[in-house]
Design an enzyme around this catalytic site. Structure first.
Site, PDB file in Angstrom:
ATOM      1  CG  ASP A  13      -0.365   0.217   2.519  1.00 35.14           C
ATOM      2  OD1 ASP A  13       0.887   0.284   2.603  1.00 35.14           O
ATOM      3  OD2 ASP A  13      -1.105   0.334   3.515  1.00 35.14           O
ATOM      4  CG  HIS A  14      -0.625   4.772   1.572  1.00 35.52           C
ATOM      5  ND1 HIS A  14      -1.733   3.949   1.571  1.00 35.52           N
ATOM      6  CD2 HIS A  14      -0.590   5.361   2.794  1.00 35.52           C
ATOM      7  CE1 HIS A  14      -2.344   4.058   2.746  1.00 35.52           C
ATOM      8  NE2 HIS A  14      -1.664   4.896   3.505  1.00 35.52           N
ATOM      9  CB  CYS A  70       0.627  -2.554   4.707  1.00 34.31           C
ATOM     10  SG  CYS A  70       0.335  -3.700   6.060  1.00 34.31           S
ATOM     11  N   GLY A  71       2.035  -0.621   6.422  1.00 33.13           N
ATOM     12  CA  GLY A  71       2.653   0.066   7.557  1.00 33.13           C
ATOM     13  C   GLY A  71       3.068  -0.890   8.662  1.00 33.13           C
ATOM     14  CB  THR A  72       1.204  -2.670  11.205  1.00 40.27           C
ATOM     15  OG1 THR A  72       0.041  -3.056  10.452  1.00 40.27           O
ATOM     16  CG2 THR A  72       0.974  -1.322  11.861  1.00 40.27           C
ATOM     17  N   GLY A  73       2.214  -4.343   8.520  1.00 40.57           N
ATOM     18  CA  GLY A  73       2.200  -5.723   8.017  1.00 40.57           C
ATOM     19  C   GLY A  73       0.895  -6.430   8.344  1.00 40.57           C
ATOM     20  N   GLY A  75      -2.584  -5.521   8.101  1.00 42.65           N
ATOM     21  CA  GLY A  75      -3.685  -5.541   7.121  1.00 42.65           C
ATOM     22  C   GLY A  75      -3.380  -6.469   5.959  1.00 42.65           C
ATOM     23  CG  MET A  76      -0.252  -5.649   3.110  1.00 42.14           C
ATOM     24  SD  MET A  76      -1.183  -5.770   1.560  1.00 42.14           S
ATOM     25  CE  MET A  76      -0.523  -4.356   0.664  1.00 42.14           C
ATOM     26  CG  HIS A 103      10.034 -23.614  13.029  1.00 37.75           C
ATOM     27  ND1 HIS A 103       9.999 -23.432  14.401  1.00 37.75           N
ATOM     28  CD2 HIS A 103      11.265 -24.133  12.767  1.00 37.75           C
ATOM     29  CE1 HIS A 103      11.141 -23.819  14.936  1.00 37.75           C
ATOM     30  NE2 HIS A 103      11.931 -24.240  13.964  1.00 37.75           N
ATOM     31  NE  ARG A 137      10.095 -30.059  16.132  1.00 41.70           N
ATOM     32  CZ  ARG A 137      11.367 -29.849  15.771  1.00 41.70           C
ATOM     33  NH1 ARG A 137      11.992 -30.732  15.000  1.00 41.70           N
ATOM     34  NH2 ARG A 137      12.009 -28.770  16.167  1.00 41.70           N
ATOM     35  CG  HIS A 138       8.889 -27.641  11.813  1.00 39.40           C
ATOM     36  ND1 HIS A 138       8.457 -27.012  12.959  1.00 39.40           N
ATOM     37  CD2 HIS A 138      10.204 -27.928  11.999  1.00 39.40           C
ATOM     38  CE1 HIS A 138       9.476 -26.907  13.804  1.00 39.40           C
ATOM     39  NE2 HIS A 138      10.533 -27.454  13.249  1.00 39.40           N
TER      40      HIS A 138
END
Ligand code: RB5
Length: 157
Positions: A13-14, A70-73, A75-76, A103, A137-138
């Protein structure tokens, strides 16, 4: 080394626009083909409009991997993780990106662009690109993400 046939998708995003441009250049300098799904300027837009097309293509198997910013990650990642087979990991340090691969077999890397500089962003990207899934296991745990029926009853009520 990148698989020659692989095209890595990228979108933002922006708030993530500037780091998107930086990471797109980094991917190309590492030898990857990149498809930029936008935006093409830093004008204010809605993150989901750019997350949906990328996540759909990874979900459908059209592309193996993608990068969202995005700003915080958040929303994406919320948007991308609604799609089957998409495992979108928010990573703000190379160690988290590496663990998200090792993992969780993360096929979408999400960067919180307002909290990560260019140099850190490049290091996070490289850790994600270069770290293989550990399997074992992962693999059992990752499979349970999409198959509620396989989850063991641990008495959670
Ligand atoms: C945009 O201001 C901001 O909300 C967005 O980039 C993202 O952080 C949302 O999760």
């Amino acid at each position: 080394m990148p698989a020659s046939s692989e095209t890595i998708l990228i979108a933002s995003d922006h708030a993530g626009f500037e780091l998107k441009e930086t990471l797109e250049a980094e991917l190309k300098s590492l030898g990857y083909a990149v498809q930029d799904l936008g935006p093409s300027t830093d004008a204010s837009i809605d993150y989901a409009d750019f997350a949906h097309p990328l996540a759909k293509r990874v979900s459908d198997g059209e592309n193996r991997r993608g990068v969202l910013l995005c700003g915080t990650g958040l929303g994406m990642s919320y948007t991308a993780n609604r799609y089957p087979h998409v495992r979108a990991a928010v990573a703000w340090a190379p160690e988290i990106a590496a663990l998200a691969r090792e993992h969780n077999d993360a096929n979408v890397l999400v960067l919180p662009a307002r909290f990560v500089g260019a140099e850190e962003g490049r290091a996070i990207l490289k850790a994600w690109l270069d770290t293989p899934f550990a399997g074992g296991r992962h693999a059992r745990r990752v499979a349970k993400i999409e198959r509620e029926d396989d989850a063991e009853d641990v008495g959670g009520g």
